[in-house]
Design an enzyme around this catalytic site. Structure first.
Site, mmCIF file in Angstrom:
data_model
loop_
_atom_site.group_PDB
_atom_site.id
_atom_site.type_symbol
_atom_site.label_atom_id
_atom_site.label_comp_id
_atom_site.label_asym_id
_atom_site.label_seq_id
_atom_site.Cartn_x
_atom_site.Cartn_y
_atom_site.Cartn_z
ATOM 1 N N HIS B 131 0.838 -1.207 0.000
ATOM 2 C CA HIS B 131 0.000 0.000 0.000
ATOM 3 C C HIS B 131 0.871 1.255 0.000
ATOM 4 C CE1 HIS B 131 -2.631 2.959 2.351
ATOM 5 N NE2 HIS B 131 -3.217 2.815 1.178
ATOM 6 N N HIS B 155 -7.514 7.954 -3.633
ATOM 7 C CA HIS B 155 -8.122 6.654 -3.936
ATOM 8 C C HIS B 155 -9.266 6.757 -4.939
ATOM 9 C CE1 HIS B 155 -6.280 6.117 0.098
ATOM 10 N NE2 HIS B 155 -5.966 4.927 -0.381
ATOM 11 N N ARG B 230 -13.923 17.406 21.300
ATOM 12 C CA ARG B 230 -13.935 17.430 22.749
ATOM 13 C C ARG B 230 -15.258 18.052 23.163
ATOM 14 N NH1 ARG B 230 -14.832 16.806 27.290
ATOM 15 N NH2 ARG B 230 -13.422 17.022 29.082
ATOM 16 N N CYS B 277 -6.641 20.786 23.449
ATOM 17 C CA CYS B 277 -7.296 20.491 24.714
ATOM 18 C C CYS B 277 -6.267 20.596 25.841
ATOM 19 C CB CYS B 277 -7.865 19.082 24.654
ATOM 20 S SG CYS B 277 -8.652 18.584 26.195
ATOM 21 N N TYR B 415 -9.711 22.727 34.715
ATOM 22 C CA TYR B 415 -8.819 23.438 33.810
ATOM 23 C C TYR B 415 -7.924 24.439 34.534
ATOM 24 C CZ TYR B 415 -11.631 21.322 30.125
ATOM 25 O OH TYR B 415 -12.263 20.424 29.310
#
Lengths: 575, 575
Positions: B131, B155, B230, B277, B415
């Protein structure tokens, strides 16, 4: 801390002999200072020592209270000490005369610790262990006390002189008293200003020096006299009356401003800003592999208040408008300091930093509330807060708004960072950006590397500074005493102890450092501590762990965790 | 790289059997791809493979040219593949019928590699080694090819289908073809959009997933379909026609803007910005000690173009003026996504970031040139470039200018970063600032940890990404193959290969990542490489060396050097 331990073992272990008992007021002062931490109380606490009985003092020591030694100097004004007005009481009238050489040969506990003060010679060996300010007193060993007492106004009191008088052993020869003034006039550095003897000199010509770390962190605002000095060339002699600042590159043509115009035609703006040399902590890189540059310790960083006109206001007066931003990218600064070919020192900063209201770039004519001292750029320097020292051009002669960066050596081929794999054969200075904002930094100022703490102390107090470039605020300092395995969070402060903290900076405008401190119990098994600190800024940038991966051929940007090793001495009484 | 080695040993070591010789066009494609790196040439190179004799291809491989495999997808449009228009040529007409379960049981070289395409079942085990895109083909093993081909437009050509047809082994049962559409309507997540199967799912409800790293760094602009997802809550269904964005807290009272008004009443502004994130690379912290949070790998970061109205312009339209800055400090955002109690997702950013012209905060209605997909905030999300993903609120419902930060859980009690010594018993969320700008970051996307390279390859190509928060530009990435002892500088790029680089960002406005690559000789003695990367931004911030000292109980801000181990396999011919 070390002194505390010493006081402690002196008293607790019964080593206080009769001679020392005669000195009870001084021992008492050691304790009195322990519970006095406010600078405002300096006078009172030195008086207090005579009212305290030494047993009370010992009780205070045993209780382990107030482990902080406050020297009490919080401002540059202290340098203008009035100690000359205080009469020293002479113990005897006929003492031998010593040369400076003889005095200088006594600068350790082994050889004896001698100092001079106003022509008198004093053997203070016995006093060292009792000095309220700890073994910092050794910094003056072999030399004159005056410059140290000028820094620490607490000494400026009759009672201190009474104590000193007990140690008088002789007079300094008249010849040696005059000698220090002699300078060579042919030397381009001959007109450089006098400097404080406590500074550790890395290079005399040009003058580059830093204060001892333990003194650095005594003051939130660094007194100008001990603010690190980083000169590239001789200090120029500038006449403030004929001084003209040229501003070029703007639509209105060249603007020339006198010092008076700068002071009166623009709003006066004051900021507190930390400056750091790109080479601060270079010595740690040298220990990995030799780099080119001055071998700075951890104190090529200091914090001061700066007052002047905003660069923004001056550029607008000179014709700056939005249209200029279409072609201009940089603001160049030229110093009045010149090398033998007439080349001046130069640097530049990005235009957006220069013109932004939040950038707080100022053309400073005052440092710590007084005219900027010669070593720091008299009469005008640019202060670019959050930016590497090298762009804070001193003795500012010219400002040029331009499309290009400064073409100076210091902008183009110096003060840039490279990969550890880059050497002098492969370096391409064009491949790296000129350093502007500096990365997160912290270091331990106390205890010193190689210091000893007594087991009986049970804990160790660690102090230091932390700062980050670009106006990023330091939000946390982690301290480890086991080489980085476990961590404790230090207490941060933005002012001197007992004073109101500076107001919280606006986001992105935290220009000043934070001092920090943490007291950690001594691990029961350890014989040696590896004390480590690392700081975090409000972008959560952290310091790298180790030096080798950030090593670079110029030894700049040395901001790995700072590490000091400290030995634990088992208590002598228990041997 | 791995495929190259495989191609190489297949040809050089005489292991090409007769069956493989019949497949020469495919082997040739392997080489043809080697010297085709431009996406524009995809069609031509897949045609080219039929014009090349395989011996030529082998010659190319032996010469070691063009060690880069370009997949050729550089834009989201590719997802709207037209492969359905291409007719597949069937090799035989009567083949067995397989269930999806049977297909799914074939997803490794050991068990065979089966895939489905338009109802056909294909055993491509033999093809894997040939491939052109390397063993990325295994990502589709046991499932459908369509979503992968949609990502990689190369492809979408007759010749590819001809090759595939040779591997057909059966038909997928009609029942299984329908099954995938079934969803439970009572589930709040039932209306969540379809996602690309290549995504690695960390949590299904809410949906949190990241692309495989080796695909991530194939594209400078991450296709929306594989951009990390997220979500904190179910994806809300928002009708664009009735959508209203509320703007509150300003002198003029509440302003309500329809999507159409947002699009037409404000200048359209496009930025290229990387979102990350806070928990990216959390899995590395979990390996030190368990933390709370999704176990993200290194790909919770992606880069896209975002188009919308400037938040600044909208705030000014809603009545913002200098006077507001006297009391306001923050701009809060509320999402339309709700939990079962009706609580919406929320966050805030500092006012100065929101209002600054240089802050580039936009209310985006397009991502990569199309309407923002449901998973990314349709119809409007805020994009706060340089700032942690969590503040880039999706499905934006309300904007509030305020004196205080958002009171949401995610702003106040999540956070935030803490010291490694802080645990859930001692944590005080008030003691740490909410994460806004993120620190310098980089990671290695190729080779993967545990990969094997052949000794005969003589070198290894290492690829990855690097980014820093706050608009700080990545200026250097250092790569080591000996665990950090010696370093080489990687080549950075700001666009896809063969395309013009993005214009240099203005200082402080470098919002997009850089992709990087370096080819390093295999050290002659090593049996294993520890490959390490670390990046430097233009404030010369560096990544910390190791994970434990930055470990924190929420596993955020994981930006230590990224490390992967790679084995060197001695060449089989020489055994």
């Amino acid at each position: 801390m070390l002194l505390l331990r010493r006081c402690y073992s002196l008293t607790r272990c019964g080593r206080v002999n009769t001679q020392r008992l005669q000195l009870t007021p001084v021992v008492a002062s050691c304790a009195a200072r322990l519970w006095s931490s406010s600078s405002g109380e300096d006078q009172r606490s030195y008086q207090h020592i005579h009212r305290l009985r030494w047993r009370h003092a010992v009780a205070g020591l045993l209780a382990g209270t107030g482990a902080v030694l406050a020297y009490g100097l919080h401002h540059h004004q202290a340098e203008q000490s009035e100690s000359s007005e205080v009469q020293i009481v002479e113990k005897t009238s006929a003492l031998p005369v010593f040369t400076q050489e003889e005095v200088t040969s006594h600068r350790s506990l082994e050889d004896g610790v001698w100092v001079t003060y106003k022509g008198g010679v004093y053997d203070i060996t016995e006093f060292v262990a009792m000095h309220p300010g700890g073994d910092k007193i050794l910094l003056a060993a072999g030399g004159a006390l005056e410059p140290f007492w000028a820094l620490y106004a607490v000494h400026n009191h009759e009672h201190v002189l009474e104590i000193l008088s007990e140690y008088k052993v002789g007079e300094l020869s008249a010849e040696d008293q005059k000698k220090q003034q002699t300078v060579k006039s042919s030397d381009p550095y001959s007109t450089d200003p006098e400097r404080h003897p406590v500074l550790r000199i890395n290079s005399l010509k040009p003058f580059n020096a830093e204060p001892p770390p333990e003194i650095l962190s005594d003051n939130y605002i660094t007194p100008s006299a001990i603010f690190f000095k980083r000169n590239h060339l001789p200090v120029p002699q500038v006449d403030p009356d004929s001084y003209l600042l040229q501003v070029e590159g703007l639509p209105k043509g060249t603007l020339a401003l006198s010092l008076e115009e700068l002071k009166t035609q623009f709003p006066k703006h004051t900021i507190t800003a930390t400056l750091q040399c790109a080479g601060n902590r270079r010595s740690e890189m040298n220990r990995v592999k030799q780099v080119k540059g001055l071998n700075w310790g951890i104190a090529a960083i200091s914090n001061a208040t700066w007052t002047g006109a905003r660069l923004r206001d001056v550029l607008i007066a000179a014709g700056y408008s939005q249209g200029v931003a279409e072609w201009a990218r940089h603001v160049q600064f030229e110093g009045l300091d010149k090398d033998v070919t007439g080349t001046t020192y130069g640097a530049s900063i990005p235009l957006n930093k220069a013109i932004s209201e939040e950038g707080d770039v100022i053309l400073a004519y005052e440092m710590n509330g007084e005219a900027i001292p010669a070593d720091h750029g008299f009469p005008v320097r640019v202060v670019v807060p959050g930016t590497v020292g090298a762009r804070n051009v001193k003795w500012l002669g010219k400002i040029v708004v331009s499309a290009e960066e400064s073409s100076s050596h210091w902008q183009q081929n110096d003060y840039k960072g490279f990969s550890p794999g880059t050497d002098w054969d492969t370096v391409d200075f064009k491949s790296a950006p000129a350093i502007q904002e500096l990365p997160i930094q912290s270091a331990i100022t106390m205890p010193a590397d190689g210091a000893v703490v007594d087991r009986s102390a049970e804990e160790v107090t660690v102090k230091g500074y932390a700062w980050s470039g670009g106006g990023r605020e330091v939000v946390r300092v982690d301290v480890s005493v086991d080489g980085g395995k476990t961590w404790q969070v230090a207490q941060l402060r933005s002012s001197d102890k007992g004073q109101a903290p500076e107001p919280s900076p606006a986001p992105g405008r935290a220009w000043a450092w934070k001092l920090w401190e943490v007291t950690v119990p001594l691990p029961s098994e350890a014989e040696e501590l590896e004390i480590v600190c690392k700081a975090v800024d409000n972008s959560y940038n952290m310091q790298p762990d180790t030096v080798p991966p950030i090593w670079n051929l110029r030894g700049v940007l040395s901001n790995a965790w700072h590490r000091v090793k400290v030995k634990i001495r088992e208590d002598e009484c228990e041997e």
